[in-house]
Design an enzyme around this catalytic site. Structure first.
Site, PDB file in Angstrom:
ATOM      1  N   HIS B 107       0.813  -1.211   0.000  1.00 38.51           N
ATOM      2  CA  HIS B 107       0.000   0.000   0.000  1.00 38.51           C
ATOM      3  C   HIS B 107       0.851   1.268   0.000  1.00 38.51           C
ATOM      4  O   HIS B 107       0.575   2.210  -0.749  1.00 38.51           O
ATOM      5  CB  HIS B 107      -0.939  -0.009   1.214  1.00 38.51           C
ATOM      6  CG  HIS B 107      -1.610   1.294   1.448  1.00 38.51           C
ATOM      7  ND1 HIS B 107      -1.306   2.102   2.516  1.00 38.51           N
ATOM      8  CD2 HIS B 107      -2.545   1.956   0.722  1.00 38.51           C
ATOM      9  CE1 HIS B 107      -2.034   3.194   2.446  1.00 38.51           C
ATOM     10  NE2 HIS B 107      -2.800   3.138   1.373  1.00 38.51           N
ATOM     11  N   GLU B 110       1.932   1.812  -3.368  1.00 41.88           N
ATOM     12  CA  GLU B 110       0.862   2.388  -4.211  1.00 41.88           C
ATOM     13  C   GLU B 110       0.923   3.918  -4.135  1.00 41.88           C
ATOM     14  O   GLU B 110       0.780   4.617  -5.151  1.00 41.88           O
ATOM     15  CB  GLU B 110      -0.493   1.857  -3.741  1.00 41.88           C
ATOM     16  CG  GLU B 110      -1.701   2.470  -4.428  1.00 41.88           C
ATOM     17  CD  GLU B 110      -2.764   2.876  -3.427  1.00 41.88           C
ATOM     18  OE1 GLU B 110      -3.048   4.090  -3.332  1.00 41.88           O
ATOM     19  OE2 GLU B 110      -3.309   1.996  -2.726  1.00 41.88           O
ATOM     20  N   HIS B 111       1.161   4.438  -2.942  1.00 42.94           N
ATOM     21  CA  HIS B 111       1.303   5.896  -2.813  1.00 42.94           C
ATOM     22  C   HIS B 111       2.517   6.404  -3.590  1.00 42.94           C
ATOM     23  O   HIS B 111       2.477   7.473  -4.194  1.00 42.94           O
ATOM     24  CB  HIS B 111       1.470   6.275  -1.333  1.00 42.94           C
ATOM     25  CG  HIS B 111       0.188   6.332  -0.570  1.00 42.94           C
ATOM     26  ND1 HIS B 111      -0.236   7.461   0.088  1.00 42.94           N
ATOM     27  CD2 HIS B 111      -0.779   5.401  -0.370  1.00 42.94           C
ATOM     28  CE1 HIS B 111      -1.402   7.214   0.667  1.00 42.94           C
ATOM     29  NE2 HIS B 111      -1.749   5.968   0.416  1.00 42.94           N
ATOM     30  N   GLU B 187      -3.074   7.969   7.552  1.00 37.56           N
ATOM     31  CA  GLU B 187      -4.150   7.134   7.013  1.00 37.56           C
ATOM     32  C   GLU B 187      -4.439   5.973   7.971  1.00 37.56           C
ATOM     33  O   GLU B 187      -5.598   5.612   8.215  1.00 37.56           O
ATOM     34  CB  GLU B 187      -3.768   6.607   5.623  1.00 37.56           C
ATOM     35  CG  GLU B 187      -4.899   5.828   4.954  1.00 37.56           C
ATOM     36  CD  GLU B 187      -4.566   5.360   3.547  1.00 37.56           C
ATOM     37  OE1 GLU B 187      -3.499   5.761   3.029  1.00 37.56           O
ATOM     38  OE2 GLU B 187      -5.362   4.605   2.973  1.00 37.56           O
TER      39      GLU B 187
END
Lengths: 478, 485
Positions: B107, B110-111, B187
């Site tokens: 993840h 992904e950023h 997040e």
């Protein structure tokens, strides 16, 4: 009404269908005796739709869509939480929640089973300005859906037992909201920003109001506001002439009545930076809202402000996102928006950050807004924002349901449908100087309110240098 | 919960909770251009008739699939009803491909994919897309990572240029990694540490899986996020971001011949790479009930009861989905009627079978009202779970579940993005996008006896995994073995 997207679409976008396929569909067609017409201007065409008014005042919109086998009814009532009596915030929601808990000859469980059997979805929601009741199903079940939907809207039972049930559900939701940091912050923010204005009222209500509301209040509110002359019905999907005739016959039985007008008091004045801190020692991350008075939906600067806001914090590439997220890594999401309503809605900036950086985040946000107001937007930014708003326009009206939703909102706010057909042209006409004028006129970082939902122990010392801080407890919003 | 996105929650993606992979799915009836062919005839409304054989034919739409020599799979579906295109790039990599100590890298990476490549810098990436009217986002799950743009039809080449650039030439720098790590930690606070439901999900997966990588959260543990360095990130990119590990789906208003030409032009020369996946240990079956309790300063108790089920795409998944629907979808479901309506001890309840690539998890989630008795609620849920194992669900319930499933399918297919996602998830998890079109018939052929059989086989008391988040002093965590009914 629960969680919200971090990017909250603030203004109603429009929609269109521009291609040849659409063009052919755009020739006139009919449903029942209503002609569906595609409006066109500025080189694109809207999906065809028709409109009819029944003698009792109910407006019906038809948006035909044969691409998939579904039908959907969406009934908008021009009564939202701002019409709740001052003593009973939450009454509109309690009414909406109880519509399908027994109607005509069906009990609450009958309604659930009868909807379930045909795979239908039914929901009701309440915003500051309106209540919306929606039912949808596969088109082969349209008749049965219409029966249940119309009974819920026109003949709800409102039994004592079901009101008690709904009351307990809502009370639990109010108490649990403390654990949903986003939702509690929104509630406390509206209360802080709007003070005695009805937009301060939480759609869910308060524990006290929900506990004290009686069946007669529910019925009275329903009878006063659930009237055909206060409503617009959108019918979307596969529309047979039989269905259209049945819709019109069914809703003709609804009786009109004069609707009380809503009067709004003045927006509370804001002096310098007024911060309210709502304390919850369990939180590790602070929810932050900042803002001031926004605009009414009826405002000629609506589109120019939309461009300005896109540049400030209305999209992923924006001043606030660049500074607070990308450069400083202080948050995962930040956005700004003008929530334009019947009366002046909020202008708000919304974000969250770890407790340790709450003060820094607010200071940085204020700096970004000050720079924005002082220096204005650049030509390049304006061009980019316009390109963006132009590009996302078709998606906002991509489906028949989204298109119908836009038509409902335009009617709620008294905006002509030419808003949609002229949208791209009007957007093109917005200049950098228009944008800079509206920034000056509508955004004022020197006089703002702020709401922080966090642990007081962790953040209070960071907030004190920024303005006057008032501290409340999370329990005050239960 | 299992989906983590770049800018905003994507909870609506049905894939997050669905089962056979497609519940959320969708489809359009017609070939490009004009309105779809009308439905033939009038289906018998209601009553006994097998619901919706007719629907299945009405939701078909034409799709073309092919692969480039470098292994890139491409799926095209034209629909010219609105001047927009959804462009999706899915990689077969998710949190299950991570190694312990570096959880969350899929993840976080992904950023990093938004931080710039060769032809487009990080700054240009968002500004160029924005100026051209495109929206974009991404999401990471246990099994895959997806990137998408929704764009005006005329901007297809631009988006293909940008996406192929970052597939091949991403520039990962230490400064970018540091600032993006902070963003991801915010997040995590938002989704888990400050969020009871996120925390419960983390506890549940930690209890349900002991050896398989599904045991850790997609977003990763805080300490592991700090562990991830530049070298690890670059290694992750080299390992998984290759054309032969990707699927592109283009849906909407474009011409297939043109899309093919552009995809060949921009992706054709990107070399294939060997994908070296870590071996993933099979999760041993649960033989005795497990329970994990966590206390937190919250208003009410929320709990989940889970059972292992087969991986995505098996025959049994269809019956399990319908069972989940009957038990906990909406006001007509058994658990809602019992706990929310009749007993009034829960604010909400739902059940779903989330079938992932390696295994599935059938889960009941119950949010109790503040002050409601957990033991009473637990007994009620286990009682309800027992019923369909003993006595078949009724034909009326089965018909209801099938109708609701069809409705969900149709709803999922209304937008170009919905259609693209439906195709992408079937192709990514099952290697066969056409499953989308056969699913409804497979749901419709499920019998009450088959539903009883899967309930009997999978929802056995000794196989249950219970996770409870309850009000109390924060931080306390305890595992209780033994009977939890």
């Amino acid at each position: 009404m629960s969680a919200r997207a971090i990017f909250r679409p603030v203004l109603i976008a429009a929609v269109l269908c521009a291609t040849s396929a659409c063009g052919s569909a755009a020739k006139k067609s009919r449903v029942g005796d209503t002609v569906l017409t595609a409006s066109s201007a500025s080189g694109f065409q809207l999906r065809p739709y028709g409109e009819k008014a029944l003698p009792n005042g109910l407006k019906i919109l038809y948006v035909e869509d044969n691409s998939l086998p579904y039908v959907s009814f969406s009934l908008l009532l021009k009564t939202g939480s701002s019409s709740d009596p001052a003593a009973f915030p939450g009454l509109s929601l309690l009414v909406a929640e109880t519509l399908d808990k027994g109607a005509a000859k069906r009990s609450a469980l009958d309604v659930a089973d009868d909807l379930g059997r045909i795979g239908a979805d039914f929901s009701a929601s309440v915003t500051a300005d309106a209540s919306t009741v929606t039912g949808s199903s596969l088109s082969m079940h349209a008749d049965r859906l219409l029966s249940i939907f119309s009974e819920a809207v026109m003949e709800p039972t409102f039994s004592e037992a079901e009101i008690a049930r709904a009351r307990r559900q809502i009370l639990a939701a109010i108490q649990r909201r403390v654990d949903n940091a986003d939702a509690l912050a929104d509630t406390a923010w509206a209360d802080h920003l709007f003070g005695n204005h009805p937009y301060a009222r939480p759609p869910l209500g308060t524990s006290r109001s929900v506990q004290s509301v009686k069946r007669k209040n529910v019925i009275q509110h329903y009878l006063r506001h659930y009237r055909p002359n206060n409503a617009i019905l959108a019918v979307t999907g596969k529309l047979s002439p039989e269905l259209v005739a049945k819709v019109e016959r069914t809703f003709s039985a609804w009786d009109a009545r004069e609707i009380p007008a809503v009067r709004y008091p003045a927006f509370p004045k804001i002096d310098k930076i007024q911060i309210r801190l709502v304390d919850n020692p369990a939180l590790v991350q602070a929810q932050i809202r900042l803002g001031h008075k926004g605009i009414k939906r009826q405002n000629d600067d609506f589109i120019a402000l939309r461009v300005a806001n896109t540049i400030l914090g209305g999209a992923f590439a924006s001043r606030l996102m660049d500074r607070v997220r990308k450069e400083l890594g202080l948050t995962y999401g930040i956005s700004s928006g003008f929530d334009a309503r019947l009366d002046f809605g909020p202008f708000e900036i919304s974000t969250f950050t770890k407790n340790e950086s709450a003060g820094q985040a607010i200071a940085e946000i204020l700096k970004v807004v000050e720079t924005f107001r002082k220096g204005g937007a650049t030509d390049e930014e304006v061009k980019r924002a316009k390109g963006y708003l132009k590009g996302v326009f078709p998606t906002a009206i991509e489906t028949a349901e989204k298109f119908a939703y836009n038509l409902l909102m335009l009617r709620l706010y008294g905006i002509p449908d030419s808003y949609l057909t002229n949208y791209l042209r009007d957007l093109d006409r917005v200049s950098t100087s228009d944008v800079n004028r509206v920034i000056q006129q509508y955004i004022d970082p020197a006089n703002m309110k702020a709401l922080v939902y966090s642990s007081s122990k962790a953040v209070l010392p960071q907030l004190q240098p920024l303005g006057i801080v008032e501290v409340k407890k999370a329990a005050d919003f239960q | 919960m299992s989906f983590i996105s770049k800018t905003r929650p994507v909870a609506a993606l049905a894939a997050a909770v669905s089962t056979v992979v497609s519940l959320a799915v969708v489809v359009l009836a017609v070939a490009a251009g004009g309105p779809p062919a009308r439905a033939q005839g009038k289906p018998a409304a209601g009553s006994g008739a097998a619901p919706g054989g007719d629907i299945s034919s009405q939701i078909r739409f034409p799709v073309e699939k092919y692969a480039l020599p470098n292994g890139l799979v491409v799926i095209l579906t034209e629909d010219h009803s609105a001047p927009i295109v959804s462009y999706q790039t899915w990689f077969r990599v998710g949190s299950k491909d991570e190694e312990p100590g570096y959880t969350g890298i899929a993840h976080l990476f992904e950023h990093m994919m938004f931080k710039g490549a060769k032809r487009y810098t990080g700054e240009q990436f968002d500004t160029v897309l924005q100026a051209n009217g495109a929206t974009n986002n991404a999401f990471t799950s246990y099994d895959y990572t997806g990137y998408y743009e929704n764009l005006p039809s005329s901007k297809l080449e631009l988006v293909i240029d940008i996406e192929s650039d970052r597939m091949e030439n991403l520039q990962v720098t230490d400064a970018n990694l540091r600032s993006e790590r902070d963003v991801v930690k915010e997040e995590r606070r938002y989704r888990v540490d400050n969020n009871p439901h996120g925390m419960l999900n983390e506890v549940l997966y930690g209890a349900a899986f002991r050896v398989h990588p599904y045991r850790w959260p997609v977003i990763g543990y805080m300490a592991d996020l700090d562990n991830i360095n530049l070298a690890k990130s670059v290694e992750f990119y080299r390992q998984f971001y290759a054309p032969n590990n990707a699927i592109i789906v283009v849906s909407g208003d474009f011409k297939s011949a043109e899309a093919k030409r552009l995809i060949e032009k921009y992706y054709g020369k990107i070399p294939r790479q060997e994908i070296k996946r870590r071996a993933r240990p099979a999760e041993p079956p649960v033989h005795s009930p497990r329970a994990q309790f966590v206390s937190k300063d919250v208003q009410n108790t929320t709990f989940a009861i889970s059972y292992h089920t087969p991986k995505a795409g098996t025959d049994e998944s269809y019956a399990l989905d319908l069972l989940a629907n009957i038990m906990g979808r909406g006001a007509s479901s058994r658990l809602h009627k019992r706990l929310v309506y009749k007993d009034q001890i829960a604010s909400g309840v739902r059940s779903y079978n989330h079938a992932k690539q390696d295994s599935g998890l059938f889960t009941f989630v119950v949010s109790l009202k503040p002050g409601a008795d957990f033991n009473r609620a637990q007994r009620a849920v286990y009682g309800e779970i027992w019923r369909p194992r003993n006595r078949p669900v009724t034909e009326a319930e089965l018909e209801m579940a099938k109708n609701q499933t069809m409705k969900d399918y149709v709803d999922g297919l209304k937008t170009v993005q919905g259609r693209a996602e439906a195709l992408a998830i079937n192709e990514t998890l099952l290697g066969d996008h056409t499953r989308l079109f056969s699913d409804l018939d497979r749901y419709n052929s499920v019998t009450a006896e088959q539903v009883r059989a899967v309930a009997q086989k999978y929802l056995a008391p000794e196989k249950s995994v219970l996770a409870v988040l309850r009000p109390g002093r924060a931080g306390a965590r305890e595992t209780q073995p033994g009977d939890n009914r």
